[in-house]
Design a protein around this motif. Sequence first.
Motif: not given
Length: 293
Positions: A102-129
């Motif tokens: 809405f404010n015409h600002i370019q977004p970059v999405i940054c997902l943090t704490k990837m090292d804390l995920l199990s292999a299954e949860a990492e797959g879910v986050i990567k699917a969202y990415a």
Amino acid sequence: MPEGKIIKALSGFYYVFDRGKVYQCRGRGVFRKQKISPLVGDNVIFQAENEQEGYILEIKERKNELLRPPVANIDQAILISSAVEPDFSTVLLDRFLVLVEFNHIQPVICLTKMDLLSAEAEGVIKAYANQYEAIGYEVVLTSSEKGMGIDRLLPYLDGKISVFAGQSGVGKSSLLNALKPDLALKTSDISTHLGRGKHTTRHVELLPVGNGLVADTPGFSSLELLDIEAEQLSACFPELQKASEQCKFRGCLHLKEPKCAVKAGVQTGDIQPYRYDHYLDFLREIKERKPRY
């Protein structure tokens, strides 16, 4: 009169950077009368006898501004969401995305704490990415602890004013420390009682990181859609905006209108159902908003 940029606001003082020096300034009383507040990121004309005593005389026209966090003239927003602790929330990320779009600002999405995920949860986050990348957003997966993704994120900052924004506890300060270790910003653990981070950033300040300036901002957990009108909302969802060009009715709100291309896109899977659900939630919130006078 010299012209500079406000790089920090603290306790009624504005710190103006000009040609390698920082001047501590106050705002003129006329700004209060006009109900204008100088913001970090403002380009200003100022007068200073020395580096401790200066006055801001004029605020140059802004290309954009945010009030929460209070910062102006932003080139891009690094929207930080944690993969876990606190858990990844598409609705919170979409709320941030709507506000920066809405404010015409370019977004970059940054997902943090990837090292804390199990292999299954990492797959879910990567699917969202992958889903957000398919919409057209840049997505960077990081771990401040392991140094993952830091080299990929740094080039985004070059030559730009970036705002780092996200819910409390997602690791903004840790990420900035990983990008530039000599910042030594304070970080804190997640409050186990509240399930969210303690606020470690108390003011807005532009920090030199890489070859750009970054606004480290106080964390917050609620974002109100105060300035967006119902008919403006779908433009803040790029895939809805694109699909809406094929809607039968101009001004379609994608609710119960016939031959709505957005609803058709949800049915075919071209538009993620959760994104459309968030659009409906935000639309309801806007319609139920009390009028301001």
